[in-house]
Design an enzyme around this catalytic site. Sequence first.
Site, mmCIF file in Angstrom:
data_model
loop_
_atom_site.group_PDB
_atom_site.id
_atom_site.type_symbol
_atom_site.label_atom_id
_atom_site.label_comp_id
_atom_site.label_asym_id
_atom_site.label_seq_id
_atom_site.Cartn_x
_atom_site.Cartn_y
_atom_site.Cartn_z
ATOM 1 N N GLU A 181 10.434 14.836 15.586
ATOM 2 C CA GLU A 181 10.720 14.826 14.074
ATOM 3 C C GLU A 181 9.943 16.020 13.524
ATOM 4 O OE1 GLU A 181 9.729 11.356 12.046
ATOM 5 O OE2 GLU A 181 11.759 11.429 11.093
ATOM 6 N N GLU A 237 10.560 0.695 9.936
ATOM 7 C CA GLU A 237 11.614 1.716 9.779
ATOM 8 C C GLU A 237 10.911 2.940 10.121
ATOM 9 O OE1 GLU A 237 13.208 4.277 8.867
ATOM 10 O OE2 GLU A 237 13.336 4.149 6.677
ATOM 11 N N CYS A 243 13.550 10.459 6.690
ATOM 12 C CA CYS A 243 13.514 9.871 8.282
ATOM 13 C C CYS A 243 15.022 10.098 8.873
ATOM 14 C CB CYS A 243 13.039 8.542 8.280
ATOM 15 S SG CYS A 243 13.756 7.367 7.015
ATOM 16 N N LYS A 246 0.853 -1.122 0.163
ATOM 17 C CA LYS A 246 -0.041 0.044 0.028
ATOM 18 C C LYS A 246 0.737 1.176 0.058
ATOM 19 C CE LYS A 246 -1.899 2.577 3.267
ATOM 20 N NZ LYS A 246 -1.874 4.036 2.639
#
Lengths: 490, 294
Positions: free
Chosen positions: A402, A271, A305, A197
Amino acid sequence: MAKTINKKNTVKLDFNIEYAPAPESKSSASIKSKYDLFINGKFEKPLSKKYFDTINPATEEKISTVADANNADVDKAVKAAKNAYQKTWSKMPAKERAKYIYRIARMIQERARELAIIETMDGGKPIRESRDIDIPVAANHFFYYAGWADKLSYAYPNKKIEPIGVAGQIIPWNFPLLMAAWKIAPALATGNTVVLKPAETTPLTALKLAEIIQESDLPPGVVNIITGAGATGAALVNHSDVNKIAFTGSTDVGKIIQRAVAGTNKKITLELGGKAANIIFDDAPLDQAVEGIINGIFFNQGHVCCAGSRLFVQESVYKTVLQKLKDRLETLIVGDPLDKNTDIGAINSKQQMDNIHKYLKIGEKEGAEMYQTHCVLPKKGFFIPPTLFTNVAQSSRIAQEEIFGPVLTIQTFRTDDEVIEKANNTPFGLSAGVWTDKGAKIFNLTTKMRAGVVWANTYNKFDPTSPFGGYKESGFGREGGLHGLSAYLK
Amino acid sequence: MSRLEVLKTYKIYIGGQFPRTESGRYYTPLNKAGNPLANVCLSSRKDFREAVVAARNAFGSWSSRAAFNRGQILYRIAEMLEGRKAQFIDELILQGATNAQATTEVHTAIDRLIYYAGWCDKFQQLFGTINPVASSHFNFSVPEPTGVVSIIAPQSNSLLGLVSVIAPVIAGGNTCIVLASETKPLCAVTFAEVLNSSDVPGGVVNILTGKPNELVKYFADHMDVNAIIYCENDATHHKLIQEKAALNVKRVYFYDKVNWQSADAENPYFILDTQEIKTTWHPIENIGGAKAGY
C-alpha cells in the site's frame, strides 16, 4: 496563481482553459492558537505539560498547537469515560441517547463550512472534497446512527443486546472528521462511551467536534477526545479499563494492536490497509471508466485505504485506456487545497511524502515505467504529481504494498479468470472495482472478488447506510449500516 | 471357539483420504478404567499444513455451491449419522459415557446437523441487507464465507461438540481443519467416515487427532488460515492464539462458555462468526434526469 493546462506529450485538446483562482476564505474558520485535551466535558491542560504543532501541509505554516497526552492523561480520559458509562450513559433511556446524537448531527451541519475549511487546512485535501464529502457524510453518519439507538433489538433478532463499555478509538489522518463520526456515532448509539484519539497530523476537526459536543450538552465523559501520537494510542490500547478497541490505520499497526490485546478480554475491530484492483473490461463505457479510475486513485491524493491503486485493463483496450488516462491526467489541477478548482491537494505530511517518493524509486528500480503529469507544483508545501506506472510485474512491490498516495500501477489481462486470480492475489481485501456493460459479468466479478466493498461501474462511494470493511489482512468488523452496530455490542 | 474381533485402525482425515500421520507417531488415550482405547495418530505440524492445502483447494468449489445444495449435504450427513448411531454410542461408552448420556449426545448431534442444514439457504436473508444510500446507487450487503477455518474442537462432548463447531462453519461455505478431542478422539475419526460417505467433497472438513498443546500454535499462525475457533478455557492458549493470529489478521473466536448440550449452543450467529460482509454498489441511471451519477 492561474493554472494553465499543460499540453506537452498529450493528444491535442481543442480547448485551453485558464482557471482564475477561486480560494475559499479562511475567515469563517475560527481556530484557537492552542488546544487542550477534551476530558469529562471540559478542555483540560495536559498532565504531560507537552504540546505539539499542527501544520498546514500545503504551506508548511503552523496552524495551532495541541496537547500531547501521556499515560496519565489517557488514564484520566478513560476514567471519565468509565464513570460516564456507569453513572449516566448506560442508564439513560435509548430515546434520549438518540436525541443527543441527532443534536450533534445538526450542529455539524450548521458548522459544515467552517469544518470543511479547517479540514482542508489541517490535512491538505481539496476543499471541494471536504465540503461535498467529508463533512456532510460525517453529519449524516451521526444522523443515521442516532435513529438506531432505540431500535437495536430489531437489528439482531433473539440476541441479547448489550453495550461493551468504554471504547478506545484510534483514527487516521486521511478523513479526520469522517473517521471520528464513523467511530463515535455507532458507539454512542449502542450505549458505549468513548475515548477518541485523532491522528497527530490532523487533530483540529476532532477538537472542533469536541467543542460541538460540549455545546450539545452531552453528559460529561461520554465522549473524550485526546490528542497525541503513537505513544498516546498505545497507552489507550493498553489501558485495562478500556473494553473495546476500534482502530483504522495501517495493517502493520493493526497487527501490533491485535497482538497487544492478546490475553485481555478487549473486543477489537480493525479497518486496515488495502490494495484494491480496479478492473476495466473491453466492453466498459471507457470514458466513464477513465473518470472512475481517476476518482479511484486520485481522490484525496490517493490517501484512501480503499483506493483503486491497481488498475487492470483488458489487453484489447489497453492502448486506448492508457491514452485517455494520460490525457485526463494532464487536466487535473494540483495545488492550493483551499482553491475550489483544485482536484489534487497536498500530501498530508512530509513523512508521507517521503514514503511515496520511496515507492516511486522502488517502482523505477523494479523496471516499471513511470509517467507523471506536467503540472507545476507549488513551491512550498508537500505535493506529488499524479503518477502512473506501466510495465508493472504482479510481484512488484508497488503492486503489492500500500503506497497511500497518488500512484497508480497498470497491468493488463486477457480473460476473466486471469484477472480474478491477479486481483485476489494480495494479502489485502478491502475493496475492488469492476467496469463492464454486461450485467452477468459484473456479478461474476463482484462475487469472486475477495473484498468487503465492491464498486461496479462506479468507485469510492460512501454512505452511512452502507457497511464498509475488509476481508483478510484488511481487517475485520464493519463500519456503517446495520452491520456497523455489532462492533459495539457484546 | 469364539471369533476374534477385528479392531479398528483410527486414522486421520485429510482431503477426503484417510492417511496415517506422516510423522509415524501415535498416542494411546485411556478409558476411565485406565485401559487403552486405541492407538491414535499423533498428528504433526506437517499433517496440519497438508490439511490446510486440502482445505484451501476445496474452498472455491464448496463456497460457490448453491446454498440449497450445501443444505442437502448437511442433511445427508445427519442421515448417515443416524444410520450409524449404534457405533457412535458404543464409542462414547468406551470413552466413559453412560448409555443414556451417549444416546442423548448422538441424538442431539444428529438434530444439530438438521438444524444447520436448514440454515444453509436462510442465514443470508437474515444477515444480508439492502442499503438505502442517499446517492443514485443500488447497494446491497451479503454474507460470504471467511475462507479456511482452523478449529480446536471441545475436549468434552467429543461428538456433539465436534459437530456443533463444524456444522455452522461449513453451512456458511467455509472449509476447515479440526483437531479432535485429545482424550476422546474415537468418535471424531468415525465421524470423518460419515462425512466421507455423505457427499461432502474431500477437503471441506479435515480431521486430525493429537495434542492441542503441540498443535495450537500452528493452528493459530498459519498464513493461509483465515479464522480460528478454540473451545477451551485455557488462558495461556487464548493469549497464544490471539498473538499468533495477528500475523495475518485472523478472526479469533473462543467458544469456551458454551454448553454444547443446551439450546443456546445452536443459533445462526455461530454461522455469522465465520462470514464476511460484502457490500456491492452499482449506479442507477436516472433516465430523463440526465444525471447518470457515475
